[in-house]
Design a protein around this motif. Structure first.
Motif, short mmCIF file in Angstrom:
data_model
loop_
_atom_site.label_atom_id
_atom_site.label_comp_id
_atom_site.label_asym_id
_atom_site.label_seq_id
_atom_site.Cartn_x
_atom_site.Cartn_y
_atom_site.Cartn_z
N ASP A 72 0.87 -1.08 -0.07
CA ASP A 72 0.21 0.00 0.01
C ASP A 72 1.03 1.23 0.04
O ASP A 72 1.89 1.36 0.61
CB ASP A 72 -0.95 -0.07 1.25
CG ASP A 72 -2.18 -0.70 1.17
OD1 ASP A 72 -1.99 -1.63 0.22
OD2 ASP A 72 -2.87 -1.15 1.78
N ARG A 147 -12.50 -1.66 -4.08
CA ARG A 147 -11.38 -2.61 -3.99
C ARG A 147 -11.69 -3.97 -3.96
O ARG A 147 -11.25 -5.07 -4.31
CB ARG A 147 -10.31 -2.09 -3.05
CG ARG A 147 -9.18 -3.06 -2.57
CD ARG A 147 -8.33 -2.61 -1.66
NE ARG A 147 -6.82 -3.06 -1.65
CZ ARG A 147 -6.78 -4.44 -0.87
NH1 ARG A 147 -7.84 -5.12 -0.20
NH2 ARG A 147 -5.68 -5.10 -0.97
N HIS A 187 -3.49 -1.23 -4.34
CA HIS A 187 -2.59 -0.60 -3.21
C HIS A 187 -2.63 1.05 -3.32
O HIS A 187 -1.68 1.67 -2.55
CB HIS A 187 -1.18 -1.10 -3.66
CG HIS A 187 -0.74 -2.62 -3.40
ND1 HIS A 187 -0.92 -3.07 -2.25
CD2 HIS A 187 -0.72 -3.50 -4.29
CE1 HIS A 187 -0.57 -4.40 -2.24
NE2 HIS A 187 -0.59 -4.68 -3.78
N PRO A 191 -5.50 3.87 0.31
CA PRO A 191 -4.83 4.83 1.19
C PRO A 191 -4.70 6.36 0.86
O PRO A 191 -4.79 7.21 1.70
CB PRO A 191 -3.35 4.04 1.29
CG PRO A 191 -3.44 3.09 -0.24
CD PRO A 191 -4.63 2.77 -0.43
#
Length: 280
Positions: A72, A147, A187, A191
């Protein structure tokens, strides 16, 4: 215009591929999402008529390979990459201008907060700071679902759900050297959309930051955080040709607008030279 120079820079955990075009004041362009340097090829060619324009593949995308397995991604680490790239290519005391779009805007903002003395002016074009929105939980849950959908059902259903960020329209096809969508969905997107810049620190550099968005994306979810952040910091939002990726569709018009919003920084630099008798 083909790049005058290209190469790679070793940074902790990766090797960053970059391209340089033109001569003059230093301008770094930072792409978003799964983009690489190819997305800015036409824009950079126009800007390079009177600037030194640097483009690059963010770590993990295309030619900027990671040293280890995919993990990530962190905005802070990407900002460090940009800072090291500037140190590698710009003069030792040369303040630079930066344009960052989408997640590239997040990187540009973090870069400016961390190294304000290095940044002359930064244009943050629709950075996806979804956490500042009043209905943030709903949108962040959507990103989690995108995701999960990708891992469970594959790319096509996940990309359909991603359209919610762009007014229900498919994300536009963009030039790229390699398809980085797997890395982006696995990834990157989660975030980055949860990252919130230090607002107190942004206040300290507010005079350096231009908040920007697309004429055609004003009604899209991806545009809303720009409005919220600019309002909190008492700034206006500068509109650019096209939508979220107007730089790829309308490079000449976009370049003209970018030069316009960067002009105050150039004027300040000229004033310094006039009073000191030297360059920056």
């Amino acid at each position: 215009m083909n790049p005058l120079d290209s190469g790679t820079l070793a940074v902790p955990g990766a090797k960053i591929y970059f391209e340089v075009r033109g001569e003059g004041p230093f301008l770094l362009l930072i792409g978003g999402g799964n983009s690489d340097a190819a997305v800015f090829k036409r824009l950079a060619a126009v800007l390079a008529q009177n600037r030194r324009v640097v483009t690059y593949d963010p770590r993990g995308n295309s030619r900027s390979v990671l040293d280890g397995p995919p993990v990530d991604q962190r905005v802070e680490e990407h900002a460090d990459d940009a800072y090291r790239l500037i140190g590698h290519l710009a003069g030792p005391d040369e303040p630079v201008c930066v344009f960052g779009s989408c997640s590239g805007g997040l990187i540009a903002l973090e870069l400016t907060i961390r190294h304000p003395g290095r940044i002359r002016r930064v244009v943050a074009h629709e950075p996806p700071v979804l956490s500042v929105l009043p209905d943030a939980e709903q949108h962040l849950a959507l990103l989690d679902d995108i995701r999960a959908t990708y891992l469970r059902e594959g790319m096509a259903p996940a990309l359909v759900k991603l359209q919610a960020l762009h007014g229900g329209r498919p994300a536009p096809a963009l030039p790229e050297v390699h398809d980085n969508t797997d890395f982006f969905l696995t990834h990157f997107v989660r975030p980055f959309t949860r990252f919130v810049p230090d607002l107190a620190a942004l206040e300290e550099v507010a005079d350096k930051v231009v908040w920007a968005g697309g004429h055609a994306s004003r009604g899209d979810l991806v545009h809303r955080p720009t409005l919220v952040l600019a309002d909190r910091l008492g700034r206006d939002v500068e509109l650019f040709p096209g939508g979220h990726v107007g730089y790829a569709r309308y490079p000449a018009d976009f370049a003209e607008r970018l030069v316009e919003v960067l002009a105050p920084a150039a004027g300040a630099a000229d004033a310094v030279r006039a009073t000191t008798g030297g360059g920056l």
